[in-house]
Design an enzyme around this catalytic site. Structure first.
Site, mmCIF file in Angstrom:
data_model
loop_
_atom_site.group_PDB
_atom_site.id
_atom_site.type_symbol
_atom_site.label_atom_id
_atom_site.label_comp_id
_atom_site.label_asym_id
_atom_site.label_seq_id
_atom_site.Cartn_x
_atom_site.Cartn_y
_atom_site.Cartn_z
ATOM 1 C CE1 TYR A 55 45.686 39.548 34.028
ATOM 2 C CE2 TYR A 55 45.192 41.491 33.130
ATOM 3 C CZ TYR A 55 46.514 40.687 32.851
ATOM 4 O OH TYR A 55 47.331 40.619 32.634
ATOM 5 C CB SER A 97 48.205 44.580 32.355
ATOM 6 O OG SER A 97 47.465 44.428 31.126
#
Ligand code: NAD
Length: 257
Positions: free
Chosen positions: A152, A139
């Site tokens: 995350y 990401s």
């Protein structure tokens, strides 16, 4: 570009980016193994649909990426693979002092540790063939941070590190490992957040997308699942033979800021 004769396993591929990546790999000729933790008729139906559309073998194998043993069993049940895409992922948003421990553990397990287990299980077969491609879906949050997404961001930074180490351990053996770092991608998960954001900010759809959701993405455009899939296919192509241990951002300029 043909991947005919290759088999790809894509974790977390019954929706969103995983399904988009699986579709582009099938379009390029690869046989595909779809995966998620559910075992519904629709999951197997997705495999049948892809197989029919692209004329390649497609199977759905249920395995929970929360559990190391099931990650390894997925690779074994598939009979190994030439291409491994570690994509399964979940999110939880909370301040560190309020972050539930079970959510932290689940995010680290699904978004990071699963890739360790699947990679460990897939590498011996790839080494035997002298060819393999491992693509980890990280990401923009594998390279930068935002508040309230501690687990995350820790997991995505971790998977960037794991990609580099994997690449070094197999360098020169016909196997590459890289991480794709998407910015915001318009998946059903992201689409579902738009109505709530419109209400919360009292804005129309276009304004909330541009000014709130894509505030950090200079292109002010979502990336698409087809673009993430196309980048994966590129990383499996001969042009990418020497691309290993690195990240490719597909983020409309987010990480250039
Ligand atoms: P999504 O929710 O549509 O897809 C997640 C997939 O993971 C689903 O197929 C789900 O079934 C699967 N999954 C969840 N828990 C699992 C488990 N325990 N075992 C097996 N499979 C499991 O979301 P998405 O947006 O397509 O996200 C896919 C990946 O892309 C994630 O790793 C996410 O972090 C990453 N990503 C997404 C975006 C975005 O904007 N959508 C941006 C950057 C990175």
């Amino acid at each position: 570009m043909t991947l005919t004769g290759k088999t790809a396993i894509v974790t977390g591929s019954n929706s969103g980016i995983g399904l988009g990546v699986a579709t582009e790999l099938a379009r390029a000729g690869a046989g595909v193994v779809l995966n998620s933790f559910t075992d519904r008729k629709e999951d197997h139906g997705l495999a049948e649909k892809l197989a029919q559309e692209y004329g390649v073998p497609v199977r759905y194998i249920q395995a929970d990426m929360l559990k190391g043993s099931e990650c390894r069993a997925l690779i074994e049940k598939a009979g190994g693979c030439d291409i491994l895409v570690n994509n399964a992922g979940i999110q939880h948003v909370a301040a560190i002092e309020d972050f539930p421990t079970d959510k932290w553990d689940a995010i680290i397990a699904i978004n990071l540790s699963s890739a360790f287990h699947t990679t460990a299980a897939a590498l011996p077969g790839m080494k035997g063939k002298g060819w393999g491609r491992i693509v980890n879906i990280a990401s923009a949050h594998g390279l930068t941070a935002s508040p309230y997404k501690s687990a995350y961001i820790a997991a995505k930074h971790g998977i960037v590190g794991l990609s580099k180490t994997t690449a070094l351990e197999v360098a020169g053996q016909g196997i590459t490992c890289n991480a794709i770092c998407p910015g915001y991608v318009l998946t059903p998960l992201v689409e579902a957040q738009i109505p709530d954001q419109m209400k919360a900010h009292n804005m129309d759809r276009a304004t909330v997308v541009r000014e709130v959701m894509l505030a950090r993405q200079p292109s002010r455009q979502f990336a698409t699942v087809e673009e993430i899939g196309g980048t994966t296919v590129f990383l499996c192509s001969p042009a990418a033979n020497q691309i290993t241990g690195t990240t490719i951002s597909v983020d409309g300029g987010w990480t250039a800021l």
